[in-house]
Design an enzyme around this catalytic site. Sequence first.
Site, mmCIF file in Angstrom:
data_model
loop_
_atom_site.group_PDB
_atom_site.id
_atom_site.type_symbol
_atom_site.label_atom_id
_atom_site.label_comp_id
_atom_site.label_asym_id
_atom_site.label_seq_id
_atom_site.Cartn_x
_atom_site.Cartn_y
_atom_site.Cartn_z
ATOM 1 N N CYS A 169 0.818 -1.212 0.000
ATOM 2 C CA CYS A 169 0.000 0.000 0.000
ATOM 3 C C CYS A 169 0.858 1.272 0.000
ATOM 4 C CB CYS A 169 -0.979 -0.023 1.171
ATOM 5 S SG CYS A 169 -2.360 1.137 0.990
ATOM 6 N N ARG B 258 -13.406 5.033 -2.441
ATOM 7 C CA ARG B 258 -12.221 4.217 -2.229
ATOM 8 C C ARG B 258 -12.439 2.848 -2.868
ATOM 9 N NH1 ARG B 258 -8.610 5.911 1.549
ATOM 10 N NH2 ARG B 258 -7.910 3.787 1.986
ATOM 11 N N HIS C 25 -4.049 -6.182 1.388
ATOM 12 C CA HIS C 25 -3.954 -6.279 2.840
ATOM 13 C C HIS C 25 -4.480 -7.654 3.248
ATOM 14 C CE1 HIS C 25 -2.987 -2.072 2.980
ATOM 15 N NE2 HIS C 25 -4.119 -1.746 2.383
#
Length: 250
Positions: A99, A136, A200
């Site tokens: 990220c 997002r 993630h």
Amino acid sequence: MAKELKLTIGWFYPDLMNTYGDYGNVAVLETRAIWAGIEVEVRAIDAGSQLEKDKHVDLMFMGGAQDRQQASVSQDLVSNKGSLLKDLIEADVPGLFICGAYQLLGNSYIAADSSSIDGLKIFDIETKSPSATTPRLIGDIVIKSDLSPESIVGFENHGGRTILGNRAKPFGHVLSGQGNNGTDGTEGTIYRRSIGSYLHGPILPINPKIADWLITKALETKYGQPISLTFPDDTIEAMIRQKIISKKRA
């Protein structure tokens, strides 16, 4: 032979770049290496500390954070660690950069306030944070990568849209989910033996074959010869991956 092997894992900015449970990735690298009979040391490399050539690391990890922490880390990378970090990656020392770390190793990152954060220009990528009204990219993601015979799964949660440059190779191709930017079907990037990704979860506990690849390549780079290791069965992880994949297909 495996019991004679030693591995030093460099964990960059564990205090600042650890927003998404990234300790889980370090724990998996350490644990699976130990299970394979390798002596392991985990070195925390914090802001302000020097990454010195005489304190070499064999495998690198850096996680994600918010814009404010990324700006602080960017300054420290450029002033203290960037040159040697780039040298390590160019020398085929493997790394996993998740990220925010993935973004910082690119050419630049344009933050939500339109300020530009300089990257290390190791990955040929550009990242831009969208406007506040742009959604997002959040949810389970499934990708196919050359590094694994099985589909890789994870959880993505990022606002930034990343575009791969002409020299960039994707880490994987999206089977279900959004990936780098939600449009071109790519996820992450891989350069030499280093991976940048938005996955993630954290990524390694549920995809241990990626951890095994990083460990093996780290030792091959360090010792300059092919390394054969025996890692434990990952049947449970495979069941969890399949459950996520089945849910995405439903």
